[in-house]
Design an enzyme around this catalytic site. Structure first.
Site, PDB file in Angstrom:
ATOM      1  N   CYS A 187       0.773  -1.245   0.040  1.00 14.51           N
ATOM      2  CA  CYS A 187      -0.001   0.164  -0.098  1.00 14.51           C
ATOM      3  C   CYS A 187       1.015   1.306   0.024  1.00 14.51           C
ATOM      4  O   CYS A 187       2.134   1.166   0.320  1.00 14.51           O
ATOM      5  CB  CYS A 187      -0.909  -0.157   1.116  1.00 14.51           C
ATOM      6  SG  CYS A 187       0.075   0.239   2.765  1.00 14.51           S
TER       7      CYS A 187
ATOM      8  N   CYS B 121       2.624   5.547   9.397  1.00 14.96           N
ATOM      9  CA  CYS B 121       1.888   5.752   8.380  1.00 14.96           C
ATOM     10  C   CYS B 121       0.587   6.773   8.870  1.00 14.96           C
ATOM     11  O   CYS B 121       0.421   6.921   9.992  1.00 14.96           O
ATOM     12  CB  CYS B 121       0.830   4.232   8.229  1.00 14.96           C
ATOM     13  SG  CYS B 121      -0.409   4.223   7.341  1.00 14.96           S
TER      14      CYS B 121
ATOM     15  N   HIS C 273       1.090  -5.890  19.543  1.00 19.32           N
ATOM     16  CA  HIS C 273       1.309  -5.607  18.245  1.00 19.32           C
ATOM     17  C   HIS C 273       1.983  -4.243  18.396  1.00 19.32           C
ATOM     18  O   HIS C 273       1.405  -3.322  19.077  1.00 19.32           O
ATOM     19  CB  HIS C 273       0.099  -5.549  17.395  1.00 19.32           C
ATOM     20  CG  HIS C 273       0.386  -5.233  15.903  1.00 19.32           C
ATOM     21  ND1 HIS C 273       0.624  -3.993  15.258  1.00 19.32           N
ATOM     22  CD2 HIS C 273       0.606  -6.187  14.878  1.00 19.32           C
ATOM     23  CE1 HIS C 273       0.764  -4.112  14.268  1.00 19.32           C
ATOM     24  NE2 HIS C 273       0.686  -5.349  13.655  1.00 19.32           N
TER      25      HIS C 273
ATOM     26  N   GLU D  66       1.879  -1.529  16.530  1.00 16.73           N
ATOM     27  CA  GLU D  66       0.865  -0.467  16.261  1.00 16.73           C
ATOM     28  C   GLU D  66      -0.072  -0.135  17.477  1.00 16.73           C
ATOM     29  O   GLU D  66      -0.250   1.085  17.956  1.00 16.73           O
ATOM     30  CB  GLU D  66      -0.184  -0.567  15.005  1.00 16.73           C
ATOM     31  CG  GLU D  66      -0.927   0.606  14.598  1.00 16.73           C
ATOM     32  CD  GLU D  66      -1.919   0.074  13.718  1.00 16.73           C
ATOM     33  OE1 GLU D  66      -3.201   0.692  13.768  1.00 16.73           O
ATOM     34  OE2 GLU D  66      -1.602  -0.461  12.899  1.00 16.73           O
TER      35      GLU D  66
ATOM     36  N   CYS E 171      -7.900   0.995   8.135  1.00 20.62           N
ATOM     37  CA  CYS E 171      -7.028   1.619   6.879  1.00 20.62           C
ATOM     38  C   CYS E 171      -7.673   1.139   5.616  1.00 20.62           C
ATOM     39  O   CYS E 171      -8.359   0.297   5.583  1.00 20.62           O
ATOM     40  CB  CYS E 171      -5.935   0.765   7.154  1.00 20.62           C
ATOM     41  SG  CYS E 171      -4.522   0.993   5.586  1.00 20.62           S
TER      42      CYS E 171
ATOM     43  N   SER F 222       2.187 -10.577  10.267  1.00 18.18           N
ATOM     44  CA  SER F 222       1.258  -9.479   9.447  1.00 18.18           C
ATOM     45  C   SER F 222      -0.048  -9.470   9.813  1.00 18.18           C
ATOM     46  O   SER F 222      -0.735 -10.377   9.494  1.00 18.18           O
ATOM     47  CB  SER F 222       1.477  -9.445   7.929  1.00 18.18           C
ATOM     48  OG  SER F 222       0.576  -8.572   7.421  1.00 18.18           O
ATOM     49  N   SER F 223      -0.437  -8.600  10.393  1.00 16.22           N
ATOM     50  CA  SER F 223      -1.925  -8.874  10.947  1.00 16.22           C
ATOM     51  C   SER F 223      -3.121  -8.488   9.825  1.00 16.22           C
ATOM     52  O   SER F 223      -4.122  -9.272   9.758  1.00 16.22           O
ATOM     53  CB  SER F 223      -2.361  -7.546  11.883  1.00 16.22           C
ATOM     54  OG  SER F 223      -3.712  -7.437  12.257  1.00 16.22           O
ATOM     55  N   ASN F 224      -2.771  -7.823   8.833  1.00 13.58           N
ATOM     56  CA  ASN F 224      -3.663  -7.404   7.772  1.00 13.58           C
ATOM     57  C   ASN F 224      -3.604  -8.935   6.888  1.00 13.58           C
ATOM     58  O   ASN F 224      -4.738  -9.169   6.482  1.00 13.58           O
ATOM     59  CB  ASN F 224      -3.539  -6.273   7.077  1.00 13.58           C
ATOM     60  CG  ASN F 224      -2.288  -6.283   6.242  1.00 13.58           C
ATOM     61  OD1 ASN F 224      -2.297  -6.631   5.007  1.00 13.58           O
ATOM     62  ND2 ASN F 224      -1.187  -5.796   6.693  1.00 13.58           N
TER      63      ASN F 224
ATOM     64  N   SER G  29       2.072  -5.607   3.133  1.00 17.45           N
ATOM     65  CA  SER G  29       3.270  -5.671   3.329  1.00 17.45           C
ATOM     66  C   SER G  29       4.044  -6.521   2.494  1.00 17.45           C
ATOM     67  O   SER G  29       5.325  -6.828   2.767  1.00 17.45           O
ATOM     68  CB  SER G  29       3.520  -5.950   4.862  1.00 17.45           C
ATOM     69  OG  SER G  29       3.115  -7.101   5.187  1.00 17.45           O
TER      70      SER G  29
END
Length: 409
Positions: A63, A154, A182, A184, A288, A317-319, A382
């Protein structure tokens, strides 16, 4: 002996100089670009060779926020060629990208706690803040040491920070949908304390967590059970009888959108059930945009029949994990870090979300060895395109189709 004079806080460094970015763009493209992925995308996201069809989601991979973070990290090395450069944790959750930074001499610092590594930082050192951001005490320590700072946080993450700071200013507790461990979420929780440090937060991960919390909002309850449930997910000095009176919901930006919306709905209803009004409840959509686009693209992709799906990305990676959760409800889905996980037509090495470990799964040869097969591929925000290309080429190779034929098709 007099105390040493405090170090002067440096201004953020602008490394996006035109002369630097021209070289950075070329370097990043060399590392991560894929002509094959671009070609398939230009053809509607599908490549068919013989009986093998590879289908790509309409939205996947890097992204804007990730691209920006990587660009800034590469630029930092060019602007500061001879200085020590450090990175708080990982720039993003992808092993390939983080390996490239290590090869550039960028040293990773611990991110879970302020170790004595931070006390050894010097004024001429450069510290890169990752795309997830960093907790306020980390930023304060770096400022205290007087380092140069390259901040790649971000913009969507910073929107959440503004929201939870507002909650704190208004005396509201932030209910944060996210993973307490996490990067973030840790950074967001620190902002939920507010500018004066007196704010409060509670982090919920699941709908079960939410229901427990909502029960306490409605009726109060067993304080010991509350603290046991959320022992690693509360602000210092949290009092559930006091700090759940007025609440605002926010989230880690990479969570599953539908789950975040359900959490918002349940908390709102709990407040209404208690107060008969939602006056002491606030919410703000902080998912997001790129995360939402990739989830929506996967839902659209799943409307067409496929034999199996590969989700490519870092296991932390969470997403990306949420894409796996969506897909595995519909068809055989394999969460792979790169093409090396495709061991053969009969065996796939992948990350099992339930076991929380990489496992080897034997897959029916009558499917993977069949005359005709459709394999879907998607990836989180990512994952670089070169890893997608490697996966595409590996699939075709296992079906007896060489890379030259794929490139020429």
């Amino acid at each position: 002996m007099a105390d040493p004079a405090p170090k002067t806080k440096r201004a953020r460094v602008n490394v996006r100089r035109p002369d630097v970015m021209e070289k950075v763009t070329a370097e990043v493209e060399e590392h991560y670009r894929s002509s094959i992925v671009e070609k398939i995308r230009s053809r509607g996201g599908e490549l068919v060779i013989g009986g093998t069809t590879v289908r790509l989601a309409q939205q996947f991979g890097f992204c804007y926020g990730v691209e920006r973070a990587i660009d800034l990290a590469y630029a930092a090395r060019r602007v500061f060629p001879d200085q020590r450069i450090f990175l708080i944790g990982e720039i993003i959750h992808n092993p390939e990208v983080n390996r490239q930074l290590v090869d550039m001499g960028i040293v990773s610092l611990p991110w879970k706690e302020l170790s004595d590594d931070y006390d050894r930082l010097e004024e001429e050192d450069v510290v890169i803040v990752p795309a997830f951001g960093a907790p306020t005490n980390f930023m304060d320590k770096i400022a205290e040491r007087g380092c140069y700072v390259v901040d790649t946080t971000c913009g969507d993450v910073m929107k959440v920070w503004r929201r939870v700071r507002t909650y704190a200013k208004e005396g509201m507790t932030s209910i944060i949908h996210g993973k307490a461990g996490h990067e973030e979420t840790a950074a967001t929780a620190s902002r939920a304390l507010g500018d004066d440090g007196t704010g409060h937060y509670v982090i919920v991960l699941t709908l079960d967590d939410t229901d427990f919390l909502c029960g306490y909002i409605r009726n109060g309850g067993d304080r010991d059970a509350f603290f046991e449930r959320f022992k690693d997910s509360l602000s210092p000095g949290f009092d559930p009888d006091e700090h759940l009176k007025s609440v605002g919901v926010a989230n880690q930006t990479t969570m599953l959108k539908s789950e975040t919306e359900e959490i918002q709905r349940r908390v709102r209803q709990a407040v209404i059930d208690r107060d008969t009004t939602e006056e002491r409840f606030k919410v703000f959509d902080t998912i997001c945009g790129a995360t939402q686009e990739r989830q929506d693209a996967l839902f659209e992709m799943l409307r067409k029949p496929m034999d199996l799906l590969m989700v490519v990305g870092g296991y932390n990676s969470s997403n990306t994990t949420h894409l796996v959760e969506i897909a595995e409800q519909e068809l055989p889905t394999f969460f792979i870090r790169n093409s090396d996980c495709l061991d053969s037509l009969e065996q796939v090495i992948h990350f099992d979300l339930k076991q929380k470990a990489e496992v080897a799964t034997t897959y029916p040869k009558d499917l993977l060895g069949a005359e005709s097969i459709v394999i879907g591929i998607t990836a989180g925000a990512s994952c670089p395109n070169n890893l997608i290309e490697d996966t595409i080429l590996r699939i075709f190779a296992l079906r007896g189709i060489e890379a030259d034929a794929v490139a020429a098709s």
